[in-house]
Design a protein around this motif. Structure first.
Motif, PDB file in Angstrom:
ATOM      1  N   HIS A   1      31.399  51.935  43.688  1.00 31.52           N
ATOM      2  CA  HIS A   1      32.301  52.354  44.911  1.00 31.52           C
ATOM      3  C   HIS A   1      33.774  51.820  44.712  1.00 31.52           C
ATOM      4  O   HIS A   1      34.147  50.412  44.321  1.00 31.52           O
ATOM      5  N   ALA A   2      34.800  52.760  44.810  1.00 28.03           N
ATOM      6  CA  ALA A   2      36.171  52.263  44.610  1.00 28.03           C
ATOM      7  C   ALA A   2      37.016  52.983  45.653  1.00 28.03           C
ATOM      8  O   ALA A   2      36.769  54.238  46.021  1.00 28.03           O
TER       9      ALA A   2
ATOM     10  N   ILE B   1      29.983  47.246  42.612  1.00 24.39           N
ATOM     11  CA  ILE B   1      28.905  47.817  41.804  1.00 24.39           C
ATOM     12  C   ILE B   1      27.409  47.698  42.736  1.00 24.39           C
ATOM     13  O   ILE B   1      27.177  46.593  43.024  1.00 24.39           O
ATOM     14  N   ASN B   2      26.669  48.778  42.535  1.00 29.22           N
ATOM     15  CA  ASN B   2      25.467  48.682  43.392  1.00 29.22           C
ATOM     16  C   ASN B   2      24.540  49.355  42.053  1.00 29.22           C
ATOM     17  O   ASN B   2      24.568  50.404  41.779  1.00 29.22           O
ATOM     18  N   THR B   3      23.521  48.327  41.883  1.00 28.54           N
ATOM     19  CA  THR B   3      22.824  48.769  40.631  1.00 28.54           C
ATOM     20  C   THR B   3      21.480  47.981  40.784  1.00 28.54           C
ATOM     21  O   THR B   3      21.323  47.088  41.677  1.00 28.54           O
ATOM     22  N   ASP B   4      20.181  48.432  40.163  1.00 26.02           N
ATOM     23  CA  ASP B   4      19.172  47.560  40.009  1.00 26.02           C
ATOM     24  C   ASP B   4      18.923  46.877  38.746  1.00 26.02           C
ATOM     25  O   ASP B   4      17.804  46.450  38.425  1.00 26.02           O
ATOM     26  N   LEU B   5      20.043  47.041  37.936  1.00 28.52           N
ATOM     27  CA  LEU B   5      19.989  46.112  36.787  1.00 28.52           C
ATOM     28  C   LEU B   5      20.145  44.653  37.015  1.00 28.52           C
ATOM     29  O   LEU B   5      20.469  44.080  38.461  1.00 28.52           O
TER      30      LEU B   5
ATOM     31  N   LYS C   1      35.188  42.731  30.750  1.00 27.50           N
ATOM     32  CA  LYS C   1      33.883  42.809  30.476  1.00 27.50           C
ATOM     33  C   LYS C   1      33.519  41.711  31.792  1.00 27.50           C
ATOM     34  O   LYS C   1      33.714  40.641  31.679  1.00 27.50           O
ATOM     35  N   VAL C   2      32.452  42.208  32.515  1.00 23.33           N
ATOM     36  CA  VAL C   2      31.899  41.355  33.709  1.00 23.33           C
ATOM     37  C   VAL C   2      30.559  41.665  33.772  1.00 23.33           C
ATOM     38  O   VAL C   2      29.841  42.195  33.094  1.00 23.33           O
ATOM     39  N   THR C   3      29.875  40.627  34.762  1.00 22.44           N
ATOM     40  CA  THR C   3      28.586  40.705  34.905  1.00 22.44           C
ATOM     41  C   THR C   3      28.399  41.243  36.211  1.00 22.44           C
ATOM     42  O   THR C   3      29.207  41.436  37.089  1.00 22.44           O
ATOM     43  N   VAL C   4      27.074  41.800  36.515  1.00 23.41           N
ATOM     44  CA  VAL C   4      26.853  42.619  37.684  1.00 23.41           C
ATOM     45  C   VAL C   4      26.991  41.553  38.895  1.00 23.41           C
ATOM     46  O   VAL C   4      27.349  42.019  40.040  1.00 23.41           O
ATOM     47  N   SER C   5      26.671  40.418  38.814  1.00 19.71           N
ATOM     48  CA  SER C   5      26.505  39.472  39.973  1.00 19.71           C
ATOM     49  C   SER C   5      28.013  39.143  40.396  1.00 19.71           C
ATOM     50  O   SER C   5      28.225  38.971  41.760  1.00 19.71           O
ATOM     51  N   GLU C   6      28.882  39.271  39.390  1.00 15.38           N
ATOM     52  CA  GLU C   6      30.361  39.117  39.883  1.00 15.38           C
ATOM     53  C   GLU C   6      31.014  40.287  40.675  1.00 15.38           C
ATOM     54  O   GLU C   6      31.681  39.938  41.435  1.00 15.38           O
ATOM     55  N   TRP C   7      30.437  41.383  40.557  1.00 13.32           N
ATOM     56  CA  TRP C   7      31.007  42.490  40.882  1.00 13.32           C
ATOM     57  C   TRP C   7      30.109  43.326  41.868  1.00 13.32           C
ATOM     58  O   TRP C   7      30.455  44.264  42.332  1.00 13.32           O
ATOM     59  N   GLU C   8      28.999  42.749  42.329  1.00 17.91           N
ATOM     60  CA  GLU C   8      28.115  43.127  43.501  1.00 17.91           C
ATOM     61  C   GLU C   8      29.110  43.092  44.973  1.00 17.91           C
ATOM     62  O   GLU C   8      29.046  44.148  45.587  1.00 17.91           O
ATOM     63  N   LYS C   9      29.931  42.122  44.828  1.00 16.14           N
ATOM     64  CA  LYS C   9      30.838  42.084  45.983  1.00 16.14           C
ATOM     65  C   LYS C   9      32.108  42.894  45.691  1.00 16.14           C
ATOM     66  O   LYS C   9      32.476  42.658  44.718  1.00 16.14           O
ATOM     67  N   THR C  10      32.582  43.367  46.692  1.00  7.30           N
ATOM     68  CA  THR C  10      33.820  44.002  46.284  1.00  7.30           C
ATOM     69  C   THR C  10      35.024  43.172  45.579  1.00  7.30           C
ATOM     70  O   THR C  10      35.309  41.880  46.210  1.00  7.30           O
ATOM     71  N   ARG C  11      35.742  43.830  44.669  1.00  5.19           N
ATOM     72  CA  ARG C  11      36.835  42.811  43.915  1.00  5.19           C
ATOM     73  C   ARG C  11      37.709  43.783  44.030  1.00  5.19           C
ATOM     74  O   ARG C  11      37.961  44.975  44.030  1.00  5.19           O
ATOM     75  N   SER C  12      39.270  43.226  44.123  1.00  6.50           N
ATOM     76  CA  SER C  12      40.254  43.892  44.091  1.00  6.50           C
ATOM     77  C   SER C  12      41.111  43.836  42.938  1.00  6.50           C
ATOM     78  O   SER C  12      41.230  42.447  42.473  1.00  6.50           O
ATOM     79  N   ILE C  13      41.780  45.007  42.431  1.00  4.95           N
ATOM     80  CA  ILE C  13      42.602  44.888  41.233  1.00  4.95           C
ATOM     81  C   ILE C  13      43.647  45.683  41.425  1.00  4.95           C
ATOM     82  O   ILE C  13      43.983  46.598  42.103  1.00  4.95           O
TER      83      ILE C  13
ATOM     84  N   ASN D   1      29.218  55.247  33.906  1.00  6.01           N
ATOM     85  CA  ASN D   1      29.749  55.908  35.313  1.00  6.01           C
ATOM     86  C   ASN D   1      31.130  56.058  35.090  1.00  6.01           C
ATOM     87  O   ASN D   1      31.829  55.032  34.845  1.00  6.01           O
ATOM     88  N   ILE D   2      31.442  57.298  35.586  1.00 10.95           N
ATOM     89  CA  ILE D   2      32.998  57.616  35.762  1.00 10.95           C
ATOM     90  C   ILE D   2      33.257  58.145  37.151  1.00 10.95           C
ATOM     91  O   ILE D   2      32.911  58.900  37.506  1.00 10.95           O
ATOM     92  N   THR D   3      34.086  57.197  37.873  1.00  9.46           N
ATOM     93  CA  THR D   3      34.711  57.630  39.036  1.00  9.46           C
ATOM     94  C   THR D   3      36.068  57.691  39.235  1.00  9.46           C
ATOM     95  O   THR D   3      36.834  56.689  38.431  1.00  9.46           O
ATOM     96  N   LYS D   4      36.461  58.517  39.865  1.00 12.47           N
ATOM     97  CA  LYS D   4      37.777  59.082  40.138  1.00 12.47           C
ATOM     98  C   LYS D   4      38.367  58.662  41.409  1.00 12.47           C
ATOM     99  O   LYS D   4      37.635  58.525  42.410  1.00 12.47           O
ATOM    100  N   ALA D   5      39.519  58.136  41.405  1.00 12.51           N
ATOM    101  CA  ALA D   5      40.378  57.692  42.790  1.00 12.51           C
ATOM    102  C   ALA D   5      41.860  58.127  42.562  1.00 12.51           C
ATOM    103  O   ALA D   5      42.403  58.070  41.604  1.00 12.51           O
TER     104      ALA D   5
END
Length: 373
Positions: A138-139, A152-156, A187-199, A279-283
């Motif tokens: 989600h972006a 990131i929303n995943t079942d990994l 390079k990040v972990t799923v747990s770090e990016w399950e919550k929204t991060r701002s770049i 996954n490729i997402t466009k914004a």
């Protein structure tokens, strides 16, 4: 004297005529108050009243007739409404029956699916597999187009390492291929990016890299005699950024196995040597693309004389670029890739030129970008 005589005559006339005037008035009043006259007036009044009553009766009859017709119409509408209601009621009863049957079948299917999932999970645990059937990104850009929020929303597993890259692509007219420059790569972990991060999207930095990279491509093309790089010329820049995410090939979690060989699921991409999920997402993130295209370093075409085709390496911008890059590389303990030491000096004709200064800045930035501390 004459006036006095006239007044006396008028007074005498009025005095003599007064009895006759009173008598006429009396006769007129007597005639109006006679019984015959009064009876006629009463008759006329009654006839007028009768006529008014007849008109009222006619009007009431018309209203009654209209109301009767309206009542008939309403009865017909009620009849049709009741018929429709009965029909809808029957359809609803049938629909409820079908819905109950569907829900029953759905419950059975869900129960079967849950059992299958449990069996798959047990097998995954037994054989050490990692499953991925969901990998969503989600972006969303803020109103100023300067910050992008990503989650990131995943079942990994939460420990899964994911490579995230945000870039913008542009087209090289020489080979009609797309090239990219990054805003962000990590390079990040799923747990770090399950919550929204701002770049933060540093557009100024990206534009500097864009100009430097064009020069690098052209220099590399000249060195290796590759035309599509030697004459690198940007003609189009995307009006959106790509958020590219990929499950890393090098996982710290041993369950993934070497190069994710134990990774399975609907979204897994398999090659001969590895497995991953992408996954490729466009914004949409608009910029002044024409300005960037028009301000890229000058280009000399194939059909121009060789002396002019060599010229870019010796005009003031390129001299400044090579000077800035070489000087920076030397300060970082790297070898200078200049073709001759004489390029370490700037010709008098280029000193103080705006194009030279821009070239030096681009060269310095290119060296720092290539070999960051």
């Amino acid at each position: 004297m004459t006036k006095i005589i006239f007044l006396i005559s008028v007074i005498t006339f009025l005095f003599l005529c007064e009895p006759f005037a009173d008598e006429n008035i009396h006769n007129i009043l007597s005639d109006l108050s006679s019984p015959e006259r009064l009876e006629w007036n009463d008759f006329k009044t009654r006839e007028i009243e009768k006529l008014k009553l007849k008109n009222k009766i006619s009007l009431l009859k018309k209203i009654h007739f209209d109301l009767k017709n309206e009542l008939i119409k309403l009865k017909q509408e009620v009849y049709f409404k009741n018929s429709e209601h009965d029909k809808i009621t029957k359809e609803n009863i049938e629909l409820r029956k079908e819905t109950n049957v569907f829900l029953t079948e759905l419950s059975i299917k869900e129960y079967e699916i849950d059992n299958i999932r449990k069996e798959i999970l047990e097998e995954d645990i037994k054989f050490g597999r990692v499953r991925c059937d969901k990998f969503e990104i989600h972006a969303e850009l803020d109103n100023n187009n300067s910050t992008i929020s990503i989650s990131i929303n995943t079942d990994l597993p939460k420990s899964t390492l994911v490579n995230i890259t945000i870039n913008r692509m542009f087209v090289n007219a020489e080979d009609n291929q797309k090239y990219a420059i990054d805003y962000f790569a990590k390079k990040v972990t799923v747990s770090e990016w399950e919550k929204t991060r701002s770049i933060t999207l540093d557009q100024k930095k990206w534009e500097n890299q864009f100009k430097s990279q064009i020069i690098n491509y052209r220099l590399e093309g000249k060195k290796k005699d590759i035309d599509n790089l030697k004459f690198f010329n940007v003609t189009d820049i995307d009006n959106y950024v790509n958020i590219y995410t990929e499950v890393s090939m090098d996982q710290s979690d041993e369950r993934f196995g070497n190069r994710n060989k134990n990774l399975v699921g609907q979204l897994v991409t398999t090659s001969e040597e590895s497995k991953t999920v992408r996954n490729i997402t466009k914004a949409y993130h608009t910029i002044d693309a024409n300005k960037l295209i028009n301000t890229q370093p000058p280009l000399y075409k194939h059909n121009e004389p060789k002396s002019q085709r060599e010229a870019p390496l010796f005009d003031c911008y390129y001299i400044g670029y090579k000077y800035g890059r070489c000087a920076t590389l030397l300060t970082k303990g790297k070898n200078c890739d200049l073709e001759s030491d004489k390029m370490l000096t700037i010709p008098v004709s280029c000193r103080g030129q705006e194009s030279t200064e821009r070239g030096i800045s681009a060269g310095v930035f290119s060296a720092w970008y290539s070999f960051p501390d």
